[in-house]
Scaffold this motif. Structure first.
Motif, mmCIF file in Angstrom:
data_model
loop_
_atom_site.group_PDB
_atom_site.id
_atom_site.type_symbol
_atom_site.label_atom_id
_atom_site.label_comp_id
_atom_site.label_asym_id
_atom_site.label_seq_id
_atom_site.Cartn_x
_atom_site.Cartn_y
_atom_site.Cartn_z
ATOM 1 N N GLY A 294 -0.220 7.715 3.652
ATOM 2 C CA GLY A 294 -0.417 6.306 3.993
ATOM 3 C C GLY A 294 0.586 5.395 3.313
ATOM 4 O O GLY A 294 1.256 4.573 3.971
ATOM 5 N N GLU A 295 0.728 5.542 2.010
ATOM 6 C CA GLU A 295 1.649 4.683 1.261
ATOM 7 C C GLU A 295 3.107 5.027 1.598
ATOM 8 O O GLU A 295 3.968 4.159 1.629
ATOM 9 N N LEU A 296 3.364 6.322 1.852
ATOM 10 C CA LEU A 296 4.736 6.700 2.212
ATOM 11 C C LEU A 296 5.128 6.005 3.513
ATOM 12 O O LEU A 296 6.224 5.458 3.643
ATOM 13 N N THR B 122 -6.078 3.316 6.669
ATOM 14 C CA THR B 122 -5.359 4.591 6.748
ATOM 15 C C THR B 122 -5.878 5.609 5.732
ATOM 16 O O THR B 122 -6.118 6.778 6.085
ATOM 17 N N THR B 123 -6.038 5.192 4.485
ATOM 18 C CA THR B 123 -6.459 6.179 3.468
ATOM 19 C C THR B 123 -7.852 6.725 3.811
ATOM 20 O O THR B 123 -8.101 7.923 3.670
ATOM 21 N N ASN B 124 -8.744 5.851 4.301
ATOM 22 C CA ASN B 124 -10.065 6.341 4.737
ATOM 23 C C ASN B 124 -9.905 7.409 5.813
ATOM 24 O O ASN B 124 -10.592 8.428 5.805
ATOM 25 N N LYS C 112 -6.332 7.618 -7.835
ATOM 26 C CA LYS C 112 -7.698 7.442 -7.331
ATOM 27 C C LYS C 112 -7.788 6.235 -6.391
ATOM 28 O O LYS C 112 -6.939 5.356 -6.407
ATOM 29 N N ARG C 113 -8.856 6.232 -5.580
ATOM 30 C CA ARG C 113 -9.003 5.215 -4.555
ATOM 31 C C ARG C 113 -8.874 3.810 -5.142
ATOM 32 O O ARG C 113 -9.420 3.513 -6.193
ATOM 33 N N GLY C 114 -8.170 2.970 -4.430
ATOM 34 C CA GLY C 114 -7.951 1.599 -4.898
ATOM 35 C C GLY C 114 -6.880 1.512 -5.978
ATOM 36 O O GLY C 114 -6.669 0.465 -6.586
ATOM 37 N N GLY C 115 -6.171 2.625 -6.213
ATOM 38 C CA GLY C 115 -5.263 2.706 -7.360
ATOM 39 C C GLY C 115 -3.952 1.945 -7.257
ATOM 40 O O GLY C 115 -3.172 1.930 -8.214
ATOM 41 N N SER C 116 -3.686 1.289 -6.134
ATOM 42 C CA SER C 116 -2.420 0.542 -6.038
ATOM 43 C C SER C 116 -2.338 -0.603 -7.043
ATOM 44 O O SER C 116 -1.249 -0.939 -7.518
ATOM 45 N N ASP C 117 -3.479 -1.201 -7.349
ATOM 46 C CA ASP C 117 -3.486 -2.256 -8.375
ATOM 47 C C ASP C 117 -3.023 -1.674 -9.711
ATOM 48 O O ASP C 117 -2.304 -2.315 -10.476
HETATM 49 N N1 ASP Z 1 -4.534 3.262 -0.187
HETATM 50 C C1 ASP Z 1 -5.315 3.617 -1.327
HETATM 51 C C2 ASP Z 1 -6.789 3.407 -1.033
HETATM 52 O O1 ASP Z 1 -7.140 2.924 0.019
HETATM 53 C C3 ASP Z 1 -4.920 2.883 -2.560
HETATM 54 C C4 ASP Z 1 -5.067 1.384 -2.511
HETATM 55 O O2 ASP Z 1 -5.092 0.782 -1.439
HETATM 56 O O3 ASP Z 1 -5.142 0.768 -3.564
HETATM 57 O O4 ASP Z 1 -7.598 3.744 -1.851
#
Ligand code: ASP
Ligand code: MG
Length: 439
Positions: free
Chosen positions: A119-121, A41-43, A195-200
């Motif tokens: 996406g996260e919402l 989704t984020t992509n 930033k991308r990947g920021g859920s961690d």
């Molecule tokens: N959805 C965001 C992303 O794809 C954050 C994440 O998944 O960590 O970058």
């Protein structure tokens, strides 16, 4: 209290949401569940926003419609209860209305971030509806109410702690909280992201703010591996890593964990566990203060590195030369990864070419500059490895056919880094797998 974060692939299919529900209800203490957007989704949102930026409205609308159809199918698989399904439908309509309206407004930075936040919402609202259908008591905590950045665009941990504790006080009897990864508010109060990947990072910040017992990162692989499973045939999961080792691995290319995720947990000494949604009973990897053992643990590789070789006879016996060079990188907010020096030259690597031209132009005023693109950093990480000759000897024996461009050794006791032309990456990782891990 513990934190359980589920990544995009762990929420990406309706049946995976069932699994997550099982995992969180089995927890023996209250949990905060942090979710990413559904995988892809984020992509797609980035793509939509790129098309809007290029004034390519028609193709932006096409992307939005495809995404909408995907979510429509998703809710029909996920939800059976007619009234809950209707609410899911209303919820999706609202988010997709917003996305469709964006093509009528000019795309600002703030609007772009609003688009990326959808996406996260949506994933958290869908999961919350699914829990409701399964009659699992829980509360949805809006990350935008507590995940706050300071003036320097860094998470404001003290404020996050204050806001989050304040929110939780309203729900003394609730044991399951669900919140969004990645999204936050900046110092201006606008919607922003980590930033991308920021859920961690979100998960680790929450764990630190609440002094949680553990921060669990659930993905689709059974922990951090000793080598890249996409490149070499045989890899093994690492049982335990220290925070420092994990930070080096994450930074130098291990995809499973976002590098920023380490410091909040490390600061409060909260163990981080990397676990597999598909194989919940596998041990995974625990990251904590102690390294567990001495020796080589893993190798990681980071691509798209640019080497810049800066040479000047003025450097000979001069002081202040390095400062002048570093100031150029500072001016363009470009971090340096590796660095080596000789008496008349200094070589550095960077991983972003956004300001490469400006950097080169300015460096050319003080020295002669050579640039090499398409390089890869290969990092060997382990506890105290840089203190024993044995590792260094074995390493260079195993890769003696590889043309190494730069070596960084001794900067940290946990890391030896090599720079190689990217075309040799696969071979290098394979040789190291054999030479250092005997795999
Ligand atoms: N959805 C965001 C992303 O794809 C954050 C994440 O998944 O960590 O970058
Ligand atoms: Mg991720």
């Amino acid at each position: 209290m513990k934190v359980m974060k589920f990544g995009g692939t762990s929420v990406g299919k309706p049946e995976r949401m069932h699994q997550i529900a099982e995992l969180i209800t089995a927890a023996k203490e209250p949990v905060i569940v942090v979710l990413s957007a559904l995988s892809g989704t984020t992509n797609t949102l980035v793509e939509i926003s790129n098309r809007l930026a290029a004034s390519d409205k028609q193709s932006a609308i096409e992307k939005i419609t495809t995404l909408e159809n995907y979510y429509q199918n998703f809710i029909h698989d996920l939800l059976q209860d007619a009234s809950i399904l209707a609410r899911a439908n209303d919820m999706l309509n609202e988010h997709f209305e917003f996305l469709k309206i964006t093509q009528k407004i000019s795309l600002s930075d703030a609007l772009n971030k609003d688009i990326l936040a959808q996406g996260e919402l949506m994933s958290t609202k869908l999961f919350s509806l699914f829990l409701e259908q399964a009659k699992i008591e829980h509360t949805l905590l809006p990350a935008l109410d507590f995940m706050i950045l300071d003036q320097n665009e860094e998470p404001d941990l003290a404020l996050i702690q204050e806001k989050l504790n304040g929110l939780l006080e309203n729900y003394p009897t609730i044991n399951i909280f669900v919140t969004q990864g990645y999204i936050c508010r900046n110092a201006k109060g606008e919607v922003d992201n980590l930033k991308r990947g920021g859920s961690d990072y979100t998960a680790s910040l929450i764990a630190a703010a609440l002094k949680a017992s553990v921060c669990e990162i659930w993905t689709d692989i059974d922990g951090m591996h000793n080598n890249d499973p996409r490149v070499v045939d045989k890899t093994v999961a690492i049982e335990q890593l220290s925070f420092d080792e994990a930070a080096e691995l994450a930074y130098f290319g291990a995809k499973i964990l976002h590098p920023t995720c380490i410091w909040p947990a490390q600061q409060e000494n909260i163990p981080v566990k990397l676990l597999n949604t598909m194989q919940p009973t596998a041990l995974g990897t625990v990251i904590k203060k102690e390294a567990g053992s001495v020796g080589v643990k893993a190798v990681a590789a980071k691509d798209n590195i640019i080497a810049i070789k800066i040479k000047s006879s003025r450097m000979l016996l001069a002081y202040g030369f390095l400062r002048k060079i570093f100031e150029v990188f500072e001016k363009y907010k470009t971090p340096i990864d590796m660095i080596t020096t000789s008496e008349v030259a200094v070589s550095v690597t960077i991983d972003s070419d956004i300001h490469l031209d400006e950097i080169i132009t300015e460096l050319n005023n003080i020295a002669s500059v050579e640039v090499e693109q398409n390089q890869t950093i290969v990092s060997i990480v382990g506890n105290e490895i840089a203190k024993t000759d044995a590792v260094l000897n074995k390493l260079f024996q195993s890769i003696n056919e590889i043309p190494v461009t730069m070596v960084s050794y001794g900067g940290s006791p946990h890391n030896i880094s090599l720079l190689i032309p990217s075309e040799h990456k696969t071979k290098t990782l394979q040789l190291i797998n054999k030479g250092l891990f005997d795999l």
